[in-house]
Design a protein around this motif. Sequence first.
Motif, PDB file in Angstrom:
ATOM      1  N   GLN A  57      12.244   7.430  -9.665  1.00  0.00           N
ATOM      2  CA  GLN A  57      11.229   7.845  -8.701  1.00  0.00           C
ATOM      3  C   GLN A  57      10.877   6.648  -7.826  1.00  0.00           C
ATOM      4  N   GLN A  58      10.776   6.881  -6.521  1.00  0.00           N
ATOM      5  CA  GLN A  58      10.544   5.824  -5.545  1.00  0.00           C
ATOM      6  C   GLN A  58       9.375   4.910  -5.908  1.00  0.00           C
ATOM      7  N   VAL A  59       8.316   5.465  -6.415  1.00  0.00           N
ATOM      8  CA  VAL A  59       7.106   4.690  -6.704  1.00  0.00           C
ATOM      9  C   VAL A  59       7.356   3.573  -7.719  1.00  0.00           C
ATOM     10  N   TYR A  60       8.393   3.711  -8.535  1.00  0.00           N
ATOM     11  CA  TYR A  60       8.689   2.727  -9.578  1.00  0.00           C
ATOM     12  C   TYR A  60       9.810   1.748  -9.215  1.00  0.00           C
ATOM     13  N   TRP A  62      11.439  -1.278  -7.094  1.00  0.00           N
ATOM     14  CA  TRP A  62      11.046  -2.454  -6.316  1.00  0.00           C
ATOM     15  C   TRP A  62      12.240  -3.363  -6.086  1.00  0.00           C
ATOM     16  N   ARG A  82       5.024  -1.262   1.224  1.00  0.00           N
ATOM     17  CA  ARG A  82       4.513   0.049   0.822  1.00  0.00           C
ATOM     18  C   ARG A  82       3.006   0.107   0.977  1.00  0.00           C
ATOM     19  N   ARG A  84       1.083   2.574   1.129  1.00  0.00           N
ATOM     20  CA  ARG A  84       0.498   3.600   0.249  1.00  0.00           C
ATOM     21  C   ARG A  84       0.244   3.070  -1.152  1.00  0.00           C
ATOM     22  N   GLN A  85       1.019   2.063  -1.553  1.00  0.00           N
ATOM     23  CA  GLN A  85       0.863   1.463  -2.883  1.00  0.00           C
ATOM     24  C   GLN A  85       0.163   0.105  -2.789  1.00  0.00           C
TER      25      GLN A  85
END
Length: 111
Positions: A57-60, A62, A82, A84-85
């Motif tokens: 998943q993109q959010v994880y 780096w 990012r 958003r993060q």
Amino acid sequence: MILIIRERATPEQISQMAETYFGLMIKLAVDIEREIVVGGAELYADCEQMLLEDGSQQVYVWGADWYLELKQVGFESLINIRPRQENRGMSIEDPVIRERIEIIVRHLLDG
């Protein structure tokens, strides 16, 4: 050569991934949830894409570097921008994420 590393990399795998940058460094995408890395591409985005196609998943995911001679992790990549993060620059700002990446990369690549 671009490789997915799920277990400690062999010296041959390290050498193959490091070919792109003359054995000096390996560009990586690191999945901090699944604790795997992809390395060996010219672009971080290519490593990232391989992880996403593998189910990450993109959010994880780096971007990082492994400097072979220095045995040091670098934390700068375009894929790390990012907002958003809460990561507004190329360098990973969150010390918890940096530590997780350091642990994963050392475990998988520092043989």
